[in-house]
Design a protein around this motif. Structure first.
Motif, PDB file in Angstrom:
ATOM      1  N   GLU A  93      -0.573  -5.895 -12.840  1.00  8.89           N
ATOM      2  CA  GLU A  93       0.870  -5.794 -12.994  1.00  8.89           C
ATOM      3  C   GLU A  93       1.491  -6.653 -11.904  1.00  8.89           C
ATOM      4  O   GLU A  93       0.869  -6.915 -10.885  1.00  8.89           O
TER       5      GLU A  93
ATOM      6  N   ASP B 285      -2.893  -5.607  -6.585  1.00  7.92           N
ATOM      7  CA  ASP B 285      -2.540  -4.918  -7.833  1.00  7.92           C
ATOM      8  C   ASP B 285      -3.204  -3.541  -7.901  1.00  7.92           C
ATOM      9  O   ASP B 285      -3.939  -3.137  -6.998  1.00  7.92           O
ATOM     10  N   SER B 286      -2.954  -2.808  -8.981  1.00  6.46           N
ATOM     11  CA  SER B 286      -3.470  -1.438  -9.120  1.00  6.46           C
ATOM     12  C   SER B 286      -4.989  -1.388  -9.233  1.00  6.46           C
ATOM     13  O   SER B 286      -5.586  -0.336  -9.040  1.00  6.46           O
ATOM     14  N   GLU B 287      -5.622  -2.526  -9.511  1.00  9.37           N
ATOM     15  CA  GLU B 287      -7.081  -2.579  -9.574  1.00  9.37           C
ATOM     16  C   GLU B 287      -7.687  -2.955  -8.232  1.00  9.37           C
ATOM     17  O   GLU B 287      -8.903  -3.099  -8.112  1.00  9.37           O
TER      18      GLU B 287
ATOM     19  N   ARG C 233      -6.651  -1.414  -1.052  1.00  7.61           N
ATOM     20  CA  ARG C 233      -5.640  -0.425  -1.410  1.00  7.61           C
ATOM     21  C   ARG C 233      -4.450  -1.149  -2.049  1.00  7.61           C
ATOM     22  O   ARG C 233      -3.932  -2.103  -1.477  1.00  7.61           O
ATOM     23  N   PRO C 234      -4.015  -0.712  -3.230  1.00  7.86           N
ATOM     24  CA  PRO C 234      -2.880  -1.372  -3.901  1.00  7.86           C
ATOM     25  C   PRO C 234      -1.607  -1.358  -3.054  1.00  7.86           C
ATOM     26  O   PRO C 234      -1.363  -0.422  -2.300  1.00  7.86           O
TER      27      PRO C 234
ATOM     28  N   THR D 114       3.554  -4.752 -15.918  1.00  2.28           N
ATOM     29  CA  THR D 114       2.276  -5.274 -16.378  1.00  2.28           C
ATOM     30  C   THR D 114       2.421  -6.737 -16.759  1.00  2.28           C
ATOM     31  O   THR D 114       3.520  -7.222 -17.005  1.00  2.28           O
TER      32      THR D 114
END
Length: 99
Positions: free
Chosen positions: A32, A45-47, A77-78, A86
């Motif tokens: 995202e 990112d969130s991954e 860490r995001p 996204t």
């Protein structure tokens, strides 16, 4: 003669044009994107994959951060930001804005 000079100029312009560095393989864009108000130079990112801000003339591109072996850096860490979107939503918004 004039067309040969034009062709030579076009060839030189293509060769001299800046091309973004790309590591081996194909990297995805962030899971995202941060909101447009985000001013940081790096984003996770969130991954957990790290991206660095790049671009010019007001256009921002998020480039994967890689190590010396050209492997994408992930496992971090995001970044905590509100309003991240996204990749699909960002593409849809860009398509609507340009149409």
């Amino acid at each position: 003669m004039r067309s040969a000079a034009g062709a030579l100029f076009a060839l030189c312009a293509c060769i001299a044009a800046p091309v973004p560095a790309q590591a081996q393989g194909s990297f995805a864009e962030p899971a995202e994107f941060p909101p447009q108000s985000y001013r940081g130079s790096q984003y996770v990112d969130s991954e957990g994959c790290v991206f660095v801000r790049a671009g010019s003339a007001g256009a921002t591109t998020w480039v994967p951060r890689v190590n010396r072996s050209r492997e994408q850096l992930c496992g971090f860490r995001p970044t905590a930001v509100q309003g991240a979107t996204t990749a699909d939503a960002s593409r849809r918004a860009a398509a609507i804005g340009s149409g």
